[in-house]
Design a protein around this motif. Structure first.
Motif: not given
Length: 399
Positions: A228-247
């Motif tokens: 669970l902790q690995s899933l959250a970490f790597y998901t944010l690593i992969d997707w935060f940039t796209a999410f932030a740009q949309d925000s």
């Protein structure tokens, strides 16, 4: 946190705690940088070989899947061949893979990535039981410094990749091959340690009471906590940039925020290391770390404009959770052999889900057309980690 243990007398070369720490940190420096160095120059690699976006995504997927698939085998080999020999073999794969990627051929790029990922998968599993066997009293300190070294060199590799690629006509190949140097040094330092012969057998009392982690409730609790902790970490690593740009964030600003997320996790690595040395029970630490991840994800969903605050919370939680996972392999096992088995199991389950998490997150985003559904699911999974934390971080050995 555990009953008093009596580890076997360490090899003469390992009897110096300072030398062992040097070997440990040198090895840890090879366990993330060869992978993270590819990210900043990935566009250059795509242009060189004409890779599609999906093919480029394999640079993240392949290492995590190999971490998962090879983890149980690495634990078995460590117990069969000896930890030192197995770790040296793992470093050979990492170094050979990094050197192979110097060749200007696509097959060398993929072959080198597979080789070094396999070596890292093995070393991930084998280092915690080595600490368990020879330096049980220093578990928290060594695990914390080992995790921090991986994080620091991973960030360094990311930061210097582009400048290195601009130094010569070799371009991105120089950015990747330079990380063979720590591997070569580590191989030389490990040579005197290969003379140690695996101990013939474990004490009878230990052999009777041991249970394989795959058949243990405690083993599954630790494995799912790591997943669970690995899933959250790597998901944010992969997707935060796209999410932030949309925000509403610029690409540059999003990149700096992602760097901050990884930087604060290093602080958490060291902070958790110190905290573990001062507590007799890690359940509260596991609960606090898991809560940081949960609050960070919920905050990003509800108030993305405050992303710096939420990434600080999530980064601290992620860094502390990683150290806890690595420490629990030792703290909840009865011997270094069981620690090796537990490390292999937990990393198999953990990295397997971590590899699938970003893909599932992306599918949810594509199907829903927004970020609410994927972040809500990620928050629910982080809430599950909070509930699981007190069970995974119990003080009793797995049974």
């Amino acid at each position: 946190m555990m009953p008093e243990q009596h580890p076997a007398k360490p090899h003469a070369a390992l009897s110096s705690a300072s030398f062992f720490l040097f070997v440990l940190l040198l090895t840890a420096a090879n366990l993330r940088a060869p992978i993270t160095a590819a990210g900043p120059v990935l566009q250059d690699i795509r242009q060189t070989f004409g890779l599609s976006a999906g093919e480029a995504g394999l640079f993240n997927f392949i290492p995590l899947m190999l971490f998962a698939l090879l983890a149980p085998l690495a634990g078995w080999l460590g117990n069969r061949l000896g930890l030192e020999r197995s770790l040296w073999g793992a470093l050979c794969l990492i170094t050979a893979g990094s050197l192979l990627r110097w060749q200007p051929a696509e097959v060398a790029l993929w072959g080198g990535t597979l080789l070094l990922s396999a070596g890292i998968a093995a070393a991930n599993v084998l280092l915690p039981p080595l600490i368990k066997r020879d330096f049980t009293a220093h578990t928290a300190r060594y695990i914390g410094l080992y995790a921090a070294t991986m994080s620091i060199t991973a960030s360094l590799a990311t930061g210097v990749a582009v400048p290195l690629s601009q130094l010569s006509t070799a371009g991105w190949r120089l950015s990747l091959v330079v990380w063979a140097l720590p591997g070569v040094v580590a191989l030389l330092v490990w040579l005197p340690l290969l003379r140690r012969r695996p101990s013939a057998s474990a004490p009878a009392a230990v052999a009777v009471t041991q249970r394989h982690p795959w058949r243990s409730t405690g083993g599954w609790q630790i494995a799912l906590f790591m997943a669970l902790q690995s899933l959250a970490f790597y998901t944010l690593i992969d997707w935060f940039t796209a999410f932030a740009q949309d925000s509403g964030f610029s690409q540059a600003r999003a990149g700096w925020l992602l760097f901050w997320y990884q930087a604060v996790s290093i602080v958490a690595n060291l902070g958790c290391m110190m905290a573990l040395k001062r507590v007799s029970d890690a359940r509260l630490l596991a609960f606090i770390a898991s809560s940081g991840i949960f609050l960070g994800i919920v905050g990003l969903l509800l108030k993305p404009q405050w992303a710096a605050i939420w990434l600080t919370l999530a980064g601290l939680g992620a860094g502390a959770s990683l150290v806890l996972c690595l420490a629990l392999f030792n703290l909840r096992s009865r011997s270094h052999r069981q620690a090796s088995q537990l490390s292999g199991m937990a990393q198999c389950v953990g990295y397997g889900l971590a590899a699938l998490g970003p893909l599932f997150f992306g599918v949810l985003h594509e199907q829903s057309g927004n970020w609410t559904l994927p972040f809500s699911v990620l928050a629910l999974l982080s809430l599950l980690q909070i509930l699981l934390a007190p069970l995974a971080a119990q003080s009793k050995p797995i049974s």
